[in-house]
Design a protein around this motif. Structure first.
Motif, short mmCIF file in Angstrom:
data_model
loop_
_atom_site.label_atom_id
_atom_site.label_comp_id
_atom_site.label_asym_id
_atom_site.label_seq_id
_atom_site.Cartn_x
_atom_site.Cartn_y
_atom_site.Cartn_z
N MET A 76 0.82 -1.20 0.00
CA MET A 76 0.00 0.00 0.00
C MET A 76 0.86 1.26 0.00
O MET A 76 0.55 2.22 -0.71
N THR A 124 -6.26 4.44 1.12
CA THR A 124 -7.00 3.46 1.92
C THR A 124 -8.50 3.56 1.64
O THR A 124 -9.18 2.54 1.48
N ARG A 141 -6.90 -6.81 0.19
CA ARG A 141 -5.75 -6.44 1.02
C ARG A 141 -5.34 -7.62 1.88
O ARG A 141 -6.19 -8.41 2.30
N CYS A 178 -1.80 -4.77 -1.42
CA CYS A 178 -3.05 -4.65 -2.17
C CYS A 178 -2.87 -5.45 -3.45
O CYS A 178 -1.88 -5.28 -4.17
#
Length: 160
Positions: A63, A78, A92, A104
């Motif tokens: 991420m 997010t 995720r 991710c």
């Protein structure tokens, strides 16, 4: 020394160019976003997440790396990933090499969805940018944008 004397103001031509840049980026972003939402029900930000994941080995990125590549704050990313996850387009998971990190991944459904909508986005880019500039100016534009994108100020959020 007066603070106003410590820097050089933009002259009228530079100010005009700056305002044209602001107008062009806002107009283009709005047009590309509109086309994707109207035709595919997905925003340009969401498309970019799917696209970046599709270009990586294993269709997976950490991420924090994804946020840096997209120049998004981690909190903004997010929220975007949460929406895509709700649609089953991404998933995720804890990073295998570092359990504090989060990966991710593009799901099979996400890859298929992206493959179906990519022509919509590419045609939109052609309509709004490439066809207006032509091939050579498009390449020059890319080089200019690359120069502008080299800012490594480190202003991104540090929290995941």
């Amino acid at each position: 020394m007066d603070q106003m004397e410590e820097f050089q103001w933009l002259d009228s031509a530079e100010q005009h160019a700056w305002r044209q840049y602001l107008r062009a980026t806002a107009t283009l972003t709005e047009a590309l976003n509109h086309d994707l939402i109207e035709e595919a029900g997905i925003s340009l930000n969401e498309y970019e997440v799917l696209s970046r994941l599709s270009e990586t080995t294993g269709h997976t990125l950490r991420m924090s790396t994804l946020a840096e590549g997209l120049v998004h704050s981690r909190s903004r990313l997010t929220h975007t990933v949460r929406r895509l996850e709700g649609e089953g387009l991404v998933a995720r998971s804890a990073a295998e090499d570092d359990r504090r990190g989060v990966n991710c991944s593009l799901t099979e459904k996400g890859y298929k969805f992206l493959a179906d909508i990519a022509p919509i986005h590419v045609q939109s880019v052609r309509n709004h940018i490439v066809d207006k500039l032509g091939h050579e100016k498009m390449l020059q534009f890319g080089k200019l944008c690359e120069l502008l994108g080299e800012d490594n100020s480190g202003d991104s959020e540090e929290n995941e």
